[in-house]
Design a protein around this motif. Sequence first.
Motif, PDB file in Angstrom:
ATOM      1  N   PRO A  73       0.808  -1.223   0.000  1.00 46.98           N
ATOM      2  CA  PRO A  73       0.000   0.000   0.000  1.00 46.98           C
ATOM      3  C   PRO A  73       0.841   1.273   0.000  1.00 46.98           C
ATOM      4  N   GLN A  74       0.363   2.271  -0.745  1.00 48.94           N
ATOM      5  CA  GLN A  74       0.995   3.581  -0.793  1.00 48.94           C
ATOM      6  C   GLN A  74       0.115   4.639  -0.140  1.00 48.94           C
ATOM      7  N   HIS A  75      -0.972   4.202   0.495  1.00 49.95           N
ATOM      8  CA  HIS A  75      -1.930   5.126   1.095  1.00 49.95           C
ATOM      9  C   HIS A  75      -2.548   4.463   2.319  1.00 49.95           C
ATOM     10  N   ALA A  76      -2.882   5.268   3.306  1.00 48.93           N
ATOM     11  CA  ALA A  76      -3.430   4.738   4.557  1.00 48.93           C
ATOM     12  C   ALA A  76      -4.769   4.029   4.360  1.00 48.93           C
ATOM     13  N   ASN A  77      -5.498   4.387   3.322  1.00 49.37           N
ATOM     14  CA  ASN A  77      -6.811   3.775   3.076  1.00 49.37           C
ATOM     15  C   ASN A  77      -6.726   2.435   2.345  1.00 49.37           C
ATOM     16  N   VAL A  78      -5.525   2.022   1.971  1.00 45.57           N
ATOM     17  CA  VAL A  78      -5.338   0.781   1.226  1.00 45.57           C
ATOM     18  C   VAL A  78      -4.861  -0.322   2.166  1.00 45.57           C
ATOM     19  N   ILE A  79      -5.555  -1.462   2.134  1.00 45.46           N
ATOM     20  CA  ILE A  79      -5.228  -2.601   2.985  1.00 45.46           C
ATOM     21  C   ILE A  79      -4.144  -3.441   2.326  1.00 45.46           C
ATOM     22  N   ARG A  80      -3.179  -3.891   3.110  1.00 42.01           N
ATOM     23  CA  ARG A  80      -2.126  -4.762   2.596  1.00 42.01           C
ATOM     24  C   ARG A  80      -2.666  -6.184   2.460  1.00 42.01           C
ATOM     25  N   GLN A  81      -2.717  -6.676   1.223  1.00 43.75           N
ATOM     26  CA  GLN A  81      -3.261  -8.017   0.995  1.00 43.75           C
ATOM     27  C   GLN A  81      -2.883  -8.525  -0.393  1.00 43.75           C
ATOM     28  N   ASP A  82      -2.620  -9.838  -0.471  1.00 42.45           N
ATOM     29  CA  ASP A  82      -2.402 -10.525  -1.739  1.00 42.45           C
ATOM     30  C   ASP A  82      -3.729 -11.141  -2.159  1.00 42.45           C
ATOM     31  N   PHE A  83      -4.256 -10.735  -3.305  1.00 37.70           N
ATOM     32  CA  PHE A  83      -5.564 -11.229  -3.736  1.00 37.70           C
ATOM     33  C   PHE A  83      -5.579 -12.746  -3.883  1.00 37.70           C
TER      34      PHE A  83
END
Length: 329
Positions: A193-203
């Motif tokens: 993630p490059q933004h606080a609103n983006v969750i770190r996850q592998d689809f």
Amino acid sequence: MKRKRTHPRRPITFTVGSSAPTTNNSPSSPTKKRKLSTTQRINEFHALTKRLAHIQKQIQSTNQSQGQLNNHDDNNEETSISHGTTNGTLEDEAARVKEAIEALGGLHAYQRASLKGGDESKGRGACGKWLVGMLNKYVVPSRDGMGSRKSEEKEESAKKVDRLKLLDIGALNGATYAKQRAWIDAEYVDLNPQHANVIRQDFFERPLPRNKADLFDVLCLSLVVNFVDDPERRGIMLMRARQFLVPSGLLFIVLPLPCTKNSRYMTHERIVEICKAIGFEEIEFHFTKRLSYHLWRRVEGHNTKKAVSVEKKMVNPGAARNNFSIIVK
């Protein structure tokens, strides 16, 4: 003498079932140095990651062969040393490729380069804007007549109905659909993630839906499928995407234009063939100078248990073409 006035080329949009023009102009090369530098960085990153994946497959194959030989004859020291030397050479090459990737700045630099070309007027920002227009056309009108109203009336009416659930895979800024928050409930995920609103996850590792609450009305793969280094994993990604959609849910895919216009193994017709095999129908597509947009609807009654196979096939031969492909097994 007056200079002849020229008009910029307009993007081409098609609704499936309508007549399409027969022209097939290739995308023009960027002229500004900044854009060219961004493009080169992205292209080089893709080439290096593809090379790394190939080397890692060779290492895995060598390890398997070495294991079989050792099981066959534990005393064959010479053979074991020979394979070990080959494997060590591949690992050294893999290390050099990784160093080259890091020299470019790694995955974060790739994402920054993508984000740099993805403002609200071009690149990925425009992708989200186009999708919102398609949602207003195909989905929102069926929800309390919202599609025929002014935007402020539409947002007020949206509060009376369930918001559209949207999953944005590979999101960069976590704000693509912020202006539509009144009627779009967006979840943003990415590997880094490059933004606080983006969750770190592998689809690929996201747990499959257990109930209706885990499903989405819309799933976005904007400049994501082409980033997957293996054609079979690209097919797996599309099949997984279908599992996360509600009945008749929408899948939005964005690809670099050369993936559909300049590949030996891929054309627009080939993409349609693949999506039908998986259980989708394409309802709209759109070409810009650099990108191709594809909006698919999940088809119900599709037998997901039946074996599906779309192999790699030469459909557009040419020495100057790329090797982008999608394999479904």
